[in-house]
Design an enzyme around this catalytic site. Structure first.
Site, PDB file in Angstrom:
ATOM      1  N   ARG A   1      59.659  91.530  33.910  1.00  7.01           N
ATOM      2  CA  ARG A   1      58.781  90.449  33.421  1.00  7.01           C
ATOM      3  C   ARG A   1      58.154  89.777  34.633  1.00  7.01           C
ATOM      4  O   ARG A   1      58.696  88.840  35.195  1.00  7.01           O
ATOM      5  CB  ARG A   1      59.613  89.466  32.605  1.00  7.01           C
ATOM      6  CG  ARG A   1      58.817  88.319  31.988  1.00  7.01           C
ATOM      7  CD  ARG A   1      59.740  87.464  31.118  1.00  7.01           C
ATOM      8  NE  ARG A   1      59.028  86.349  30.524  1.00  7.01           N
ATOM      9  CZ  ARG A   1      58.824  85.178  31.134  1.00  7.01           C
ATOM     10  NH1 ARG A   1      59.260  84.985  32.352  1.00  7.01           N
ATOM     11  NH2 ARG A   1      58.180  84.227  30.515  1.00  7.01           N
TER      12      ARG A   1
ATOM     13  N   LYS B   1      60.680  79.606  31.552  1.00  5.56           N
ATOM     14  CA  LYS B   1      59.405  79.897  30.873  1.00  5.56           C
ATOM     15  C   LYS B   1      58.668  78.580  30.668  1.00  5.56           C
ATOM     16  O   LYS B   1      59.150  77.700  29.954  1.00  5.56           O
ATOM     17  CB  LYS B   1      59.697  80.573  29.532  1.00  5.56           C
ATOM     18  CG  LYS B   1      58.484  81.018  28.746  1.00  5.56           C
ATOM     19  CD  LYS B   1      58.948  81.774  27.498  1.00  5.56           C
ATOM     20  CE  LYS B   1      57.906  81.866  26.413  1.00  5.56           C
ATOM     21  NZ  LYS B   1      56.823  82.786  26.653  1.00  5.56           N
TER      22      LYS B   1
ATOM     23  N   SER C   1      59.223  89.134  20.173  1.00  2.31           N
ATOM     24  CA  SER C   1      59.839  87.799  20.191  1.00  2.31           C
ATOM     25  C   SER C   1      59.585  87.092  18.865  1.00  2.31           C
ATOM     26  O   SER C   1      58.492  87.212  18.302  1.00  2.31           O
ATOM     27  CB  SER C   1      59.204  86.917  21.271  1.00  2.31           C
ATOM     28  OG  SER C   1      59.305  87.522  22.525  1.00  2.31           O
TER      29      SER C   1
END
Ligand code: TZP
Ligand code: MG
Length: 216
Positions: A39, A140, A111
């Protein structure tokens, strides 16, 4: 997919550590992580060739430990790096489009923060659902409000037999309750990547998640 792969799902990009990301990944692999997601986003994220090069190196490392390599968000990067799967969020290219241009045997993750998103993920043919954020997280920037253990249990009932993995602010002490709430495993970024002893911490996540599974 085999839900055992979700037991300890480590996620990392180069900006989730101050150390060499390949060293951190290798320590996590030695500790027994069951799945890995690349990521590479946010502040100071690599771009272009540097990003692809790191993806390919990380994939090779994962494969040396027989662990599948998943890419977050970026379908083209996943295809170029010859990944084993892709994880997409609610703001990314829809799963049904993604599936049309990627190999059938890939692992497809989506998600979901609520029951409606989970229902769509099931209908669209996701292989697993990433559920969260369960707790508050600094990793995040645009993370939604935490859904807690109750949120996991609600999505568990929508998902039926589909594997689900919890994400967001997860530390070792949370693993037992998360598994009891119905998640098949935990997705962890900083809980492992910032750990002083990455291998030992990954090993503990694996043991805790394994123990809960056999206990319940
Ligand atoms: N999606 C929801 S929360 C989150 C993502 C990618 C970040 C999880 O990072 P951490 O460090 O494990 O809280
Ligand atoms: Mg995304």
């Amino acid at each position: 997919m085999d839900k055992e792969l979700l037991r300890v799902y480590f996620i990392m990009g180069s900006n989730n550590t101050t150390r060499d990301p390949l060293t951190v990944l290798e320590e996590a692999l030695q500790g027994g992580i069951t799945l890995f997601q690349f990521r590479e986003k946010g502040k100071n994220a690599l771009k272009g060739k540097a990003k692809l090069d790191l993806a390919i190196k990380m994939k090779r490392l994962c494969h040396a430990y027989n662990i599948p390599f998943i890419v977050n968000d970026e379908v083209d990067l996943a295809l170029e790096a010859k990944a084993d799967g892709i994880h997409i969020g609610q703001d990314d290219e829809p799963l049904i489009h993604v599936k049309k241009r990627c190999p059938e045997n890939w692992i497809y993750g989506v998600s979901a923060t609520n029951e409606l998103e989970a229902r769509h993920a099931v209908q669209d043919g996701a292989d697993y659902i990433g559920v969260g954020p369960v707790y508050g997280t600094n990793t995040k920037e645009d993370a939604k409000q935490p859904i807690g253990l109750k949120g996991i249990a609600e999505i568990r009932s929508i998902a039926g037999e589909l594997p689900i993995v919890a994400i967001g602010g997860i530390k070792l002490g949370h693993v037992f309750n998360i598994r009891k709430a119905g998640a098949d495993g935990v997705s962890v970024i900083s809980g492992i990547s910032h750990a002083e002893k990455v291998r030992q911490t990954a090993e503990l996540f694996c043991n805790y998640s394994h123990f809960t599974a056999s206990y319940s």
